[in-house]
Scaffold this motif. Structure first.
Motif, short mmCIF file in Angstrom:
data_model
loop_
_atom_site.label_atom_id
_atom_site.label_comp_id
_atom_site.label_asym_id
_atom_site.label_seq_id
_atom_site.Cartn_x
_atom_site.Cartn_y
_atom_site.Cartn_z
N ASN A 1 115.02 18.35 -57.56
CA ASN A 1 114.20 18.67 -56.40
C ASN A 1 114.08 20.17 -56.20
OD1 ASN A 1 114.09 15.94 -56.09
ND2 ASN A 1 114.76 15.92 -53.96
N VAL A 2 113.03 20.55 -55.50
CA VAL A 2 112.75 21.97 -55.28
C VAL A 2 112.07 22.13 -53.92
CG1 VAL A 2 110.47 21.87 -56.42
CG2 VAL A 2 111.75 24.03 -56.36
N ASP A 3 112.32 23.25 -53.27
CA ASP A 3 111.65 23.55 -52.01
C ASP A 3 110.15 23.64 -52.22
OD1 ASP A 3 114.20 23.81 -50.94
OD2 ASP A 3 114.19 26.00 -51.02
N ARG A 4 109.39 23.05 -51.30
CA ARG A 4 107.94 23.12 -51.35
C ARG A 4 107.43 23.91 -50.15
NH1 ARG A 4 105.10 19.39 -54.68
NH2 ARG A 4 103.31 20.55 -53.87
N ASN A 5 106.37 24.69 -50.39
CA ASN A 5 105.82 25.58 -49.38
C ASN A 5 104.30 25.51 -49.36
OD1 ASN A 5 108.41 27.30 -48.76
ND2 ASN A 5 108.27 27.22 -50.98
N LYS A 6 103.74 25.88 -48.22
CA LYS A 6 102.29 25.91 -48.06
C LYS A 6 101.89 27.26 -47.47
CE LYS A 6 100.24 22.30 -46.28
NZ LYS A 6 99.67 21.29 -45.34
N PHE A 7 100.82 27.84 -48.02
CA PHE A 7 100.28 29.09 -47.50
C PHE A 7 99.22 28.79 -46.45
CE2 PHE A 7 97.12 32.57 -47.78
CZ PHE A 7 97.93 33.61 -47.36
N ASN A 8 99.20 29.59 -45.40
CA ASN A 8 98.30 29.36 -44.28
C ASN A 8 96.95 30.04 -44.54
OD1 ASN A 8 97.24 28.63 -41.84
ND2 ASN A 8 98.45 30.06 -40.62
N GLY A 9 96.20 29.50 -45.50
CA GLY A 9 94.90 30.06 -45.82
C GLY A 9 94.48 29.72 -47.23
N SER A 10 93.40 30.32 -47.68
CA SER A 10 92.86 30.06 -49.00
C SER A 10 93.56 30.91 -50.06
CB SER A 10 91.37 30.39 -49.02
OG SER A 10 91.18 31.80 -48.83
N ARG A 11 93.26 30.63 -51.34
CA ARG A 11 93.81 31.45 -52.42
C ARG A 11 93.34 32.90 -52.29
NH1 ARG A 11 96.17 31.13 -57.49
NH2 ARG A 11 95.50 32.73 -58.98
N ASP A 12 92.11 33.10 -51.86
CA ASP A 12 91.61 34.47 -51.67
C ASP A 12 92.47 35.23 -50.67
OD1 ASP A 12 89.60 34.11 -53.48
OD2 ASP A 12 88.02 33.80 -51.98
N ARG A 13 92.89 34.56 -49.60
CA ARG A 13 93.73 35.22 -48.60
C ARG A 13 95.14 35.45 -49.14
NH1 ARG A 13 90.99 38.08 -46.88
NH2 ARG A 13 92.59 38.65 -45.38
N LEU A 14 95.62 34.53 -49.98
CA LEU A 14 96.93 34.74 -50.62
C LEU A 14 96.87 35.98 -51.52
CD1 LEU A 14 99.83 33.74 -51.25
CD2 LEU A 14 98.82 32.36 -53.09
N LEU A 15 95.78 36.12 -52.27
CA LEU A 15 95.62 37.30 -53.12
C LEU A 15 95.50 38.57 -52.29
CD1 LEU A 15 93.23 35.88 -55.85
CD2 LEU A 15 95.59 36.67 -56.19
#
Length: 295
Positions: free
Chosen positions: A274-288
């Motif tokens: 098992n591994v920790d799972r995470n979510k970014f609050n926005g689109s890939r463009d915003r992550l970049l």
């Protein structure tokens, strides 16, 4: 659109038990050695007063202490959006090509802890994730009772926590959570803890030009900083809240989250156990945009 400046496991039971057994074995061996050389049982057990030796801590260890959810909670319904993981040497060898092929777009990995420990898998994970096209970053597991925030920030920045605008590198993370080895707030008052965090932040920014991301749980932050709002306009928030709810609870003083660790018992191709799972609050463009420090 995320607000960038806002304002384990249960690892799979097998892997989590492996960690705990390894830690327990350290104390048991110390106790056996003490009895062998004639120490009293109390003296032989002394090493267990620090049940998590330097280097054995991992992101979410303290969260497990203050949430202790049943295995699997928080997975259902959160697999949409921009997905990520966080890892340390406890995950062992990782196939980053398979991780990226499974739809994982970003990952933070443990680089350092305290003022002396360097994760032995970091120098493999960091370039391998980059080569696979995973937007990667490093995290530091804080030990605020061992040295100043500035000392630990400098150690982190010099050993994996640096940043470059290469389209695939995220700012570093200050992992500040329940003490795995003693008093939850590391023996610091709320005022002292706020000063420690700000000291780390200022030093890291001076070294890298970036605002450090803060990883924490609502319970710990509210208890150990008093729900302080002093970082809400400085640091992106990575909140640890393992829940099946559609959104996480926030620490006091923060109005929004940038990253949400929604479970400690996820699974991803390329990672054993098992591994920790995470979510970014926005689109890939915003992550970049977060990675590259652009509007």
């Amino acid at each position: 659109m995320p607000l960038f400046r806002t304002p384990r496991t249960p690892l799979a039971p097998r892997r989590r038990l492996g960690r705990r057994r390894a830690l327990a074995a350290t104390g048991a061996l110390a106790a056996a050695f003490g009895m062998l050389i004639g120490l009293s049982p109390g003296a032989a057990a002394a090493p267990q007063d620090d049940p998590v030796p330097l280097g054995h801590a991992y992101m979410g260890m303290g969260v497990d202490k203050d949430q202790n959810p049943p295995s699997g909670i928080g997975i259902a319904g959160h697999g949409d959006g921009v997905q990520g993981i966080d890892v340390s040497h406890w995950q062992g060898a990782i196939n980053w090509g398979a991780v990226r092929g499974a739809g994982i777009q970003f990952a933070w990995m443990k680089a350092t802890e305290g003022t002396t420990y360097k994760d032995p898998r970091f120098n493999t994970n960091y370039p391998a994730a980059h080569a696979a096209g995973v937007i990667r970053g490093a995290y530091h597991f804080a030990r605020p009772n061992s040295s100043s925030g500035a000392t630990q920030a400098n150690f982190f920045a010099s050993n994996g926590g640096a940043w470059s605008r290469d389209n695939l590198t995220l700012p570093g993370v200050l992992d500040i959570e329940n003490n795995p080895s003693g008093a939850a707030c590391y023996g610091l008052s709320q005022t002292a803890m706020r000063n420690w965090i700000l000291d780390f932040y200022n030093t890291y920014k001076a070294r890298t030009t970036r605002d450090v991301v803060i990883y924490t749980s609502p319970s710990w932050w509210n208890s150990c900083t008093g729900g302080w709002n002093g970082m809400a306009t400085r640091s992106p928030l990575w909140v640890a809240h393992w829940t099946a709810n559609h959104s996480p609870s926030l620490p006091g003083g923060f109005g929004a989250w940038t990253v949400w660790q929604y479970t400690s018992s996820g699974s991803v191709s390329g990672v054993s156990g098992n591994v920790d799972r995470n979510k970014f609050n926005g689109s890939r463009d915003r992550l970049l945009a977060l990675a590259n420090n652009t509007p």
